[in-house]
Design a protein around this motif. Structure first.
Motif, mmCIF file in Angstrom:
data_model
loop_
_atom_site.group_PDB
_atom_site.id
_atom_site.type_symbol
_atom_site.label_atom_id
_atom_site.label_comp_id
_atom_site.label_asym_id
_atom_site.label_seq_id
_atom_site.Cartn_x
_atom_site.Cartn_y
_atom_site.Cartn_z
ATOM 1 N N LYS A 123 1.014 -1.347 0.055
ATOM 2 C CA LYS A 123 0.023 0.078 -0.107
ATOM 3 C C LYS A 123 0.806 1.289 0.094
ATOM 4 C CE LYS A 123 -1.828 -1.186 3.860
ATOM 5 N NZ LYS A 123 -1.096 -2.708 4.115
ATOM 6 N N SER A 124 2.018 1.457 1.056
ATOM 7 C CA SER A 124 2.606 2.554 0.975
ATOM 8 C C SER A 124 3.481 2.568 -0.214
ATOM 9 C CB SER A 124 3.642 2.249 2.121
ATOM 10 O OG SER A 124 3.040 2.118 3.247
ATOM 11 N N THR A 125 3.951 1.466 -0.755
ATOM 12 C CA THR A 125 4.888 1.447 -2.060
ATOM 13 C C THR A 125 3.718 2.076 -3.247
ATOM 14 O OG1 THR A 125 5.810 -0.590 -1.323
ATOM 15 C CG2 THR A 125 5.944 -0.199 -3.735
ATOM 16 N N PHE A 164 -2.693 10.185 1.476
ATOM 17 C CA PHE A 164 -2.334 9.894 2.959
ATOM 18 C C PHE A 164 -1.941 8.326 3.406
ATOM 19 C CE2 PHE A 164 -5.441 13.191 2.577
ATOM 20 C CZ PHE A 164 -4.903 14.130 3.467
ATOM 21 N N ASP A 165 -0.879 8.257 3.945
ATOM 22 C CA ASP A 165 -0.340 6.717 4.123
ATOM 23 C C ASP A 165 -0.236 6.811 5.827
ATOM 24 O OD1 ASP A 165 0.615 4.470 4.003
ATOM 25 O OD2 ASP A 165 2.482 4.740 3.365
ATOM 26 N N GLU A 166 -1.426 6.030 6.304
ATOM 27 C CA GLU A 166 -1.669 5.876 7.418
ATOM 28 C C GLU A 166 -1.142 6.915 8.607
ATOM 29 O OE1 GLU A 166 -0.322 2.169 9.001
ATOM 30 O OE2 GLU A 166 -0.537 1.180 7.232
ATOM 31 N N VAL A 167 -1.636 8.043 8.181
ATOM 32 C CA VAL A 167 -1.650 9.339 9.016
ATOM 33 C C VAL A 167 -1.579 9.249 10.390
ATOM 34 C CG1 VAL A 167 -1.437 10.699 6.959
ATOM 35 C CG2 VAL A 167 -3.475 10.343 8.044
#
Ligand SMILES: Nc1ncnc2c1ncn2[C@@H]1O[C@H](COP(=O)(O)OP(=O)(O)OP(=O)(O)O)[C@@H](O)[C@H]1O
Ligand SMILES: [Mg+2]
Lengths: 224, 253
Positions: B44-46, B164-167
């Motif tokens: 997901k982050s990738t 937004f990455d797991e903010v």
């Protein structure tokens, strides 16, 4: 006369001579530090290159300088170079050279450490905001690196000032040497001279280095 | 209104020999809120990092408003200005005040006037409840405050899309809400967003579309109601059950 050992300081030009010795110490340190800082920054950048050959060369230089006592380095350069290559290096030049070699290594290691201590996320969030590489370094990386570096650099300079007392061994008349000369010359007249002279030398070193390290501490607190 | 803003075709991302994303396709429409779910390590982050070219890609194409998003491309900094990104770990610049953090890129990258940007920044800070913090340094803020400031910093660039990455993943529970509320409000205003989150309730509330990633591809894609009440793939079901399981365990103890 004998009971007032402190008056030796005010006899003739003794105190001025001590200050002159201090100036030699400071002159060597400042010259070496002034050369070490820019060279060390370059060396630090060199240490950060991902090229393995650069790594090995940098590492060898750093370890060599660190393992060698500064005194040995001084002797190698001052006596060794004169014999081996027939160079006629003045003792003060040799001292500046050795302290610059040493300072460059130490400074380089500080720069390397400061650079790798900047988290990857700092680069990435700058990039994500559209900053190009130059802007990223200018606004984000270099200011943070300098903040970490300045107090460390100042501490290095104070270490350098203290270590220059070794140069007496290659015949440079710096503060310690002047002190010994005064003590020797007045051995009979002032038996307690050593106490007073070394006491004053202690204070002079202290008042040279103390403000510098206070300043470093102040910067550190201000920025952390 | 149904205009595509971001398009990903056959995206392949590898780290050395390991294939993380394997032929992923995705189209995001303007104003859409897409929530990306999937087990830890599924990429997901990738995926988000590929979307603004923080990662190089090994295959396929990503385009934003028709322009190719590529790490090595010359105008990548232009494209990145249109993509706002907020990461999990607080990534404010520690040597700058909150206001300086926000105005840096608009002033130096977009060459806008400092006074205009400051005015806008102060208004945005007020909206996220950070009035009076503009001259504070990041270390003086709580995690939730830092994340809201990071959101403002991204918004001040006037992005076309926000990632937004797991903010909220690194936040204390009581600070999660204040950050999610800000994101929810952005969604209501019509901001295009891609959100990775572990907050399922929030995902359900904010999403127009939910993607479930596994094995380097999107294995399920649907509206939030059907995804959360009746997922069609076994994998998504199993994934959702892991959250159920945690909840019931808590009730018991
Ligand atoms: N820089 C890297 N080098 C090598 N492998 C990496 C790198 N970054 C991520 N990976 C690997 O890629 C895979 C996907 O990572 P990613 O961070 O995208 O997962 P994720 O879905 O965001 O997981 P999480 O929910 O835990 O955040 C993982 O297996 C991870 O180990
Ligand atoms: Mg992740």
């Amino acid at each position: 006369m004998q009971d007032l050992g402190i008056s030796i300081l005010f006899r003739g030009s003794n105190f001025v001579r001590l200050l002159g010795g201090l100036w030699v110490t400071i002159r060597i340190s400042l010259l070496a530090a002034g050369l070490s800082v820019p060279l060390g920054i370059l060396f630090g950048l060199f240490l950060n290159i991902r090229n393995p050959a650069a790594k090995v060369i940098g590492r060898i230089y750093l370890d060599f300088i660190r393992i060698m006592p500064q005194l040995v380095l001084l002797f190698i350069v001052f006596f060794g170079a004169t014999r081996a290559f027939g160079w006629n290096l003045s003792n003060e030049f040799s001292a500046v050279l050795v302290f610059t070699l040493w300072g460059t290594a130490e400074m380089g290691d500080l720069v390397r450490g400061a650079l790798i201590s900047i988290p990857k996320h700092q680069y990435e969030s700058a990039q994500a905001l559209g900053l190009d590489t130059l802007q990223t370094y200018r606004y984000i990386i270099i200011p943070q690196t300098l903040r970490r570096l300045i107090p460390l650099t100042i501490n290095l300079v104070t270490r350098m000032i203290k270590t220059t007392s070794l140069v007496v061994l290659i015949g440079i008349v710096e503060m310690m040497k002047v002190g010994q000369q005064i003590i020797d010359a007045n051995r009979f007249e002032y038996p307690t001279a050593a106490l007073w002279i070394y006491g004053v030398i202690f204070l002079l070193y202290f008042f040279t280095c103390w403000p510098i390290s206070r300043f470093a501490k102040w910067l550190e607190r201000k920025w952390n | 209104m149904e205009q595509t803003i971001l398009e990903i075709r056959d995206l392949v991302k590898k780290y050395e020999d390991e294939t993380i994303l394997n032929g992923l396709n995705l189209q995001i429409r303007r104003g859409e809120v897409v929530v990306v779910l999937g087990p830890s390590g599924c990429g997901k982050s990738t995926l988000l990092r590929c979307m603004n070219a923080l990662e190089s890609i090994q295959g396929g194409q990503i385009s934003l408003e028709g322009e190719t998003v590529e790490k090595s491309s010359k105008n990548i900094t232009m494209i990145r200005q249109k993509i706002g990104m907020v990461f999990q770990s607080y990534e404010l610049f520690p040597h700058k005040t909150i206001l300086e953090n926000i105005t840096l890129a608009p002033v130096h990258v977009q060459k806008r006037s400092l006074s205009d940007v400051e005015e806008e920044a102060l208004a945005l800070l007020k909206r996220v409840g950070l009035s009076g913090k503009e001259n504070a340094y990041p270390r003086q803020l709580s995690g939730g405050q830092k994340q809201r400031a990071a959101i403002v910093r991204a918004l001040c660039m006037h992005p076309e899309i926000m990632l937004f990455d797991e903010v909220t993943a690194a936040l204390d529970p009581e600070m999660v809400r204040e950050v999610l509320d800000v994101i929810l409000e952005l969604a209501n205003e019509g901001m295009t967003m891609v959100i990775v989150t572990h907050e399922m309730q929030f995902a359900r509330a904010v999403a127009d579309r939910v993607l479930f990633i596994e094995g380097g591809q999107i294995v399920e894609e649907s509206d939030p109601e059907s995804f959360f009440t009746n997922p069609s793939t076994q994998r998504a079901k199993a994934f959702l059950q892991t959250f159920e399981f945690h909840k019931e365990q808590k009730k018991d103890s």
